[in-house]
Design a protein around this motif. Sequence first.
Motif, PDB file in Angstrom:
ATOM      1  N   ALA A  97       0.855  -1.189   0.000  1.00 46.83           N
ATOM      2  CA  ALA A  97       0.000   0.000   0.000  1.00 46.83           C
ATOM      3  C   ALA A  97       0.892   1.240   0.000  1.00 46.83           C
ATOM      4  O   ALA A  97       1.762   1.400   0.851  1.00 46.83           O
ATOM      5  CB  ALA A  97      -0.913   0.005   1.203  1.00 46.83           C
ATOM      6  N   LYS A  98       0.707   2.132  -0.966  1.00 50.60           N
ATOM      7  CA  LYS A  98       1.418   3.409  -1.029  1.00 50.60           C
ATOM      8  C   LYS A  98       0.469   4.480  -0.528  1.00 50.60           C
ATOM      9  O   LYS A  98      -0.563   4.735  -1.142  1.00 50.60           O
ATOM     10  CB  LYS A  98       1.849   3.685  -2.456  1.00 50.60           C
ATOM     11  CG  LYS A  98       2.486   5.066  -2.642  1.00 50.60           C
ATOM     12  CD  LYS A  98       2.784   5.323  -4.111  1.00 50.60           C
ATOM     13  CE  LYS A  98       3.358   6.722  -4.321  1.00 50.60           C
ATOM     14  NZ  LYS A  98       3.579   7.010  -5.747  1.00 50.60           N
ATOM     15  N   PHE A  99       0.808   5.053   0.621  1.00 49.56           N
ATOM     16  CA  PHE A  99      -0.062   6.034   1.268  1.00 49.56           C
ATOM     17  C   PHE A  99       0.563   7.412   1.089  1.00 49.56           C
ATOM     18  O   PHE A  99       1.679   7.661   1.558  1.00 49.56           O
ATOM     19  CB  PHE A  99      -0.209   5.711   2.755  1.00 49.56           C
ATOM     20  CG  PHE A  99      -1.335   6.447   3.421  1.00 49.56           C
ATOM     21  CD1 PHE A  99      -2.506   5.794   3.738  1.00 49.56           C
ATOM     22  CD2 PHE A  99      -1.228   7.803   3.747  1.00 49.56           C
ATOM     23  CE1 PHE A  99      -3.542   6.456   4.373  1.00 49.56           C
ATOM     24  CE2 PHE A  99      -2.278   8.465   4.354  1.00 49.56           C
ATOM     25  CZ  PHE A  99      -3.437   7.794   4.673  1.00 49.56           C
ATOM     26  N   THR A 100      -0.122   8.290   0.372  1.00 48.21           N
ATOM     27  CA  THR A 100       0.389   9.642   0.120  1.00 48.21           C
ATOM     28  C   THR A 100      -0.447  10.615   0.939  1.00 48.21           C
ATOM     29  O   THR A 100      -1.651  10.799   0.660  1.00 48.21           O
ATOM     30  CB  THR A 100       0.305  10.003  -1.358  1.00 48.21           C
ATOM     31  OG1 THR A 100       1.024   9.031  -2.115  1.00 48.21           O
ATOM     32  CG2 THR A 100       0.859  11.392  -1.619  1.00 48.21           C
ATOM     33  N   PRO A 101       0.172  11.288   1.982  1.00 47.23           N
ATOM     34  CA  PRO A 101      -0.600  12.225   2.800  1.00 47.23           C
ATOM     35  C   PRO A 101      -0.865  13.511   2.028  1.00 47.23           C
ATOM     36  O   PRO A 101      -0.007  13.988   1.281  1.00 47.23           O
ATOM     37  CB  PRO A 101       0.308  12.454   3.996  1.00 47.23           C
ATOM     38  CG  PRO A 101       1.680  12.216   3.485  1.00 47.23           C
ATOM     39  CD  PRO A 101       1.588  11.157   2.442  1.00 47.23           C
ATOM     40  N   VAL A 102      -2.010  14.048   2.223  1.00 46.90           N
ATOM     41  CA  VAL A 102      -2.398  15.277   1.522  1.00 46.90           C
ATOM     42  C   VAL A 102      -3.049  16.204   2.523  1.00 46.90           C
ATOM     43  O   VAL A 102      -3.944  15.795   3.274  1.00 46.90           O
ATOM     44  CB  VAL A 102      -3.363  14.978   0.368  1.00 46.90           C
ATOM     45  CG1 VAL A 102      -3.771  16.266  -0.330  1.00 46.90           C
ATOM     46  CG2 VAL A 102      -2.763  13.998  -0.628  1.00 46.90           C
ATOM     47  N   ALA A 103      -2.566  17.480   2.552  1.00 46.40           N
ATOM     48  CA  ALA A 103      -3.137  18.485   3.441  1.00 46.40           C
ATOM     49  C   ALA A 103      -4.411  19.033   2.833  1.00 46.40           C
ATOM     50  O   ALA A 103      -4.629  18.906   1.620  1.00 46.40           O
ATOM     51  CB  ALA A 103      -2.127  19.604   3.667  1.00 46.40           C
ATOM     52  N   PRO A 104      -5.256  19.656   3.654  1.00 42.84           N
ATOM     53  CA  PRO A 104      -6.499  20.219   3.118  1.00 42.84           C
ATOM     54  C   PRO A 104      -6.269  21.229   2.023  1.00 42.84           C
ATOM     55  O   PRO A 104      -7.119  21.410   1.157  1.00 42.84           O
ATOM     56  CB  PRO A 104      -7.146  20.856   4.342  1.00 42.84           C
ATOM     57  CG  PRO A 104      -6.627  20.073   5.494  1.00 42.84           C
ATOM     58  CD  PRO A 104      -5.204  19.754   5.135  1.00 42.84           C
ATOM     59  N   ASP A 105      -5.100  21.896   2.070  1.00 40.78           N
ATOM     60  CA  ASP A 105      -4.847  22.880   1.023  1.00 40.78           C
ATOM     61  C   ASP A 105      -4.226  22.271  -0.211  1.00 40.78           C
ATOM     62  O   ASP A 105      -3.805  22.961  -1.119  1.00 40.78           O
ATOM     63  CB  ASP A 105      -3.942  23.998   1.571  1.00 40.78           C
ATOM     64  CG  ASP A 105      -2.605  23.447   2.075  1.00 40.78           C
ATOM     65  OD1 ASP A 105      -2.403  22.208   1.950  1.00 40.78           O
ATOM     66  OD2 ASP A 105      -1.795  24.222   2.577  1.00 40.78           O
ATOM     67  N   GLY A 106      -4.120  20.919  -0.199  1.00 41.19           N
ATOM     68  CA  GLY A 106      -3.612  20.230  -1.368  1.00 41.19           C
ATOM     69  C   GLY A 106      -2.148  19.892  -1.306  1.00 41.19           C
ATOM     70  O   GLY A 106      -1.625  19.244  -2.224  1.00 41.19           O
ATOM     71  N   GLU A 107      -1.462  20.351  -0.226  1.00 39.33           N
ATOM     72  CA  GLU A 107      -0.033  20.050  -0.139  1.00 39.33           C
ATOM     73  C   GLU A 107       0.139  18.553   0.058  1.00 39.33           C
ATOM     74  O   GLU A 107      -0.548  17.911   0.845  1.00 39.33           O
ATOM     75  CB  GLU A 107       0.604  20.819   1.020  1.00 39.33           C
ATOM     76  CG  GLU A 107       2.112  20.612   1.103  1.00 39.33           C
ATOM     77  CD  GLU A 107       2.747  21.394   2.245  1.00 39.33           C
ATOM     78  OE1 GLU A 107       3.955  21.289   2.394  1.00 39.33           O
ATOM     79  OE2 GLU A 107       1.992  22.087   2.971  1.00 39.33           O
ATOM     80  N   VAL A 108       1.086  17.981  -0.664  1.00 38.08           N
ATOM     81  CA  VAL A 108       1.324  16.540  -0.648  1.00 38.08           C
ATOM     82  C   VAL A 108       2.617  16.262   0.100  1.00 38.08           C
ATOM     83  O   VAL A 108       3.648  16.912  -0.141  1.00 38.08           O
ATOM     84  CB  VAL A 108       1.414  15.983  -2.082  1.00 38.08           C
ATOM     85  CG1 VAL A 108       1.715  14.499  -2.057  1.00 38.08           C
ATOM     86  CG2 VAL A 108       0.146  16.270  -2.842  1.00 38.08           C
ATOM     87  N   GLY A 109       2.526  15.284   1.027  1.00 42.69           N
ATOM     88  CA  GLY A 109       3.713  14.887   1.754  1.00 42.69           C
ATOM     89  C   GLY A 109       4.378  13.686   1.128  1.00 42.69           C
ATOM     90  O   GLY A 109       3.973  13.197   0.063  1.00 42.69           O
ATOM     91  N   GLU A 110       5.428  13.250   1.794  1.00 41.38           N
ATOM     92  CA  GLU A 110       6.151  12.082   1.294  1.00 41.38           C
ATOM     93  C   GLU A 110       5.294  10.837   1.495  1.00 41.38           C
ATOM     94  O   GLU A 110       4.706  10.630   2.563  1.00 41.38           O
ATOM     95  CB  GLU A 110       7.482  11.928   2.047  1.00 41.38           C
ATOM     96  CG  GLU A 110       8.523  12.968   1.667  1.00 41.38           C
ATOM     97  CD  GLU A 110       8.972  12.810   0.236  1.00 41.38           C
ATOM     98  OE1 GLU A 110       9.051  11.648  -0.247  1.00 41.38           O
ATOM     99  OE2 GLU A 110       9.193  13.836  -0.435  1.00 41.38           O
ATOM    100  N   PRO A 111       5.232  10.010   0.474  1.00 44.56           N
ATOM    101  CA  PRO A 111       4.432   8.777   0.638  1.00 44.56           C
ATOM    102  C   PRO A 111       5.118   7.791   1.557  1.00 44.56           C
ATOM    103  O   PRO A 111       6.350   7.787   1.693  1.00 44.56           O
ATOM    104  CB  PRO A 111       4.323   8.245  -0.780  1.00 44.56           C
ATOM    105  CG  PRO A 111       5.536   8.767  -1.486  1.00 44.56           C
ATOM    106  CD  PRO A 111       5.842  10.105  -0.890  1.00 44.56           C
ATOM    107  N   ALA A 112       4.319   6.976   2.145  1.00 43.53           N
ATOM    108  CA  ALA A 112       4.827   5.882   2.971  1.00 43.53           C
ATOM    109  C   ALA A 112       4.324   4.579   2.365  1.00 43.53           C
ATOM    110  O   ALA A 112       3.283   4.519   1.703  1.00 43.53           O
ATOM    111  CB  ALA A 112       4.336   6.029   4.399  1.00 43.53           C
TER     112      ALA A 112
END
Length: 589
Positions: A97-112
């Motif tokens: 599973a590739k989990f990509t965090p996304v902030a409410p403003d659309g900012e994308v973090g590093e996937p885990a």
Amino acid sequence: MTSTGQEGESACAITDVVKKAPPKVFNLKIVGESMEGSKISASATVTGGTEGSSRVQWYKASSSEFKNEHELEALTPSRVSKTFRIPLGAVGYYIVAKFTPVAPDGEVGEPAYATSDGLVETLPPSLNFLTVTGEFSEGQILTASYGYIGGHEGNSLYSWHLHEAEDDEGTPLSEATGLLQYCVTKEAVGKFVSFKCTPVRDDDIVGEARSFIGKDRVTPGMPTLLSLEVTGDAIEGTTMFASKRYWGGEEGDTMFRWILTNSDGTEKEIEGATSSSYTLKCNDIGFYISVLCKPVRNDGVDGSLVSTEAIGPIIPGPPTCQSLELAGSMVEGGRLTFHAVYTGGLRGSCIQEWFRLHDDGHKDKLTADECLDLDLADIDCRIELMYTPVREDGVHGLPRSVTSDTILPGEPKGVNLILPECFEDNEISPIKTYFGGKEGTGKYTWFRNKEKLDNLEFDLVAESSEVVGETLKYKPSLNDVSSYLILYWVPTRRDGKVGDPLMAISDDPVMAAFPSVSDVHLEQKSSDVYCGLGIYYGGYEGLSLYRWYRESSDGTRLHIDGADSVTYEVTDADYSCRLLFILLFVQMG
């Protein structure tokens, strides 16, 4: 500021604008069983963002050790949904599973990345759903569909069944075995239809079969004629047939109507022609013929009326005797007639000929009349009728014959019995008529009675009369004179069968014969006494007359007075003379 509290001159430093930390993933793990078809989900703690906005993409990997994404094979695109149903293609692999965090403003973090604990295992072959679509009606196509799980599907087994009741085993439909579709046939009407699927994996492992049965019985299709045509030649006497192909449940009383059309297009229905065949008649000549047909199901539902093209015009056929039957009693005394069905234009003067057929093969022509009265000569023979059809224009058709059974003798009976005038000593031969085969030896009884009886019942006659003879002929005697004679006759056939007896009585009593005398002669009783003798005939003798004469030598006859008896005594006057005796018999009145 010093320790003593003295303040000095202030100074400051300013940083860059503090930025919000990018979203980050902690504690990522895969929740659920690593099994084909199982639903799994990705669970994680997200900082700097929200789990709902984050995205997950699913991969399969050959190793549990994650190195880089390039070694992974994507199973899904990246999406917000965190759940995933493991497909067949993932069997034998690890799920990543590739989990990509996304902030409410659309900012994308590093996937885990998270890897399943074990390889994905396959399920036993099974069906997760099974259904049949389509209308359960004759002629409709039913389609089966199902969901297979349990490895790669092999040659799963399909079969369709008909059921009298929902809970019986059903009868397989061989023509639909191995197919996912079934065109509902006539034999399925009124029954339930089911589809059975047995899942089979590609390694020939067989799973548990499942069945789907329709909730309603199959309904018949709308009665329909798939084809309709008239066959037969448009010639009088020909039988025309309406050939059809029916569809729509069990056929009931399908309606037929035969139509005649003349040259101007006027149509008329043939009265009484309501079956699938019709024999063309003389009155149909010159018309065109067609048929109307309305299909009717056995429950009374009817379909659309269909008609054929008219064929013709109908022409006369050759003069033909379609059928020939004898009618009447095949017994002596019966009358034979016949029934002939003629076709071939207007009937002319047809010819009928009657023949008597003998056992030895030869035959006698009897008559050309329309009937034949059977007589004694026909007994033990057969009768043949030869019928030649003749058209009004004189054209002859082929003759047709019919032969009777062997003619039987009639029941023995006396038709009449008459006694002629009866005279003494004259033999009587009764006038009688016999009927009933060849006559045998009948029984005859002659009675004598002084009275003329009106009631000729046997018991009465036998009681009051005297039996005088038992042969066919009878010669009345003197005793019968002035009496009535009665003859009792039992007619008898040659085979011994007897009929009802007849009796006849003479119109008049027996009459005496004309009186006469014979053998007149003299008999000398003594030297001087003579007796005159003679034989009397002719009924009963009355007061006869006796005369004596004296005849001289010169032939002179002289009546002797007083000599009027049967005897005579000679006197002196008789010397040298001859005596003459005359006897005059008198019949009793």
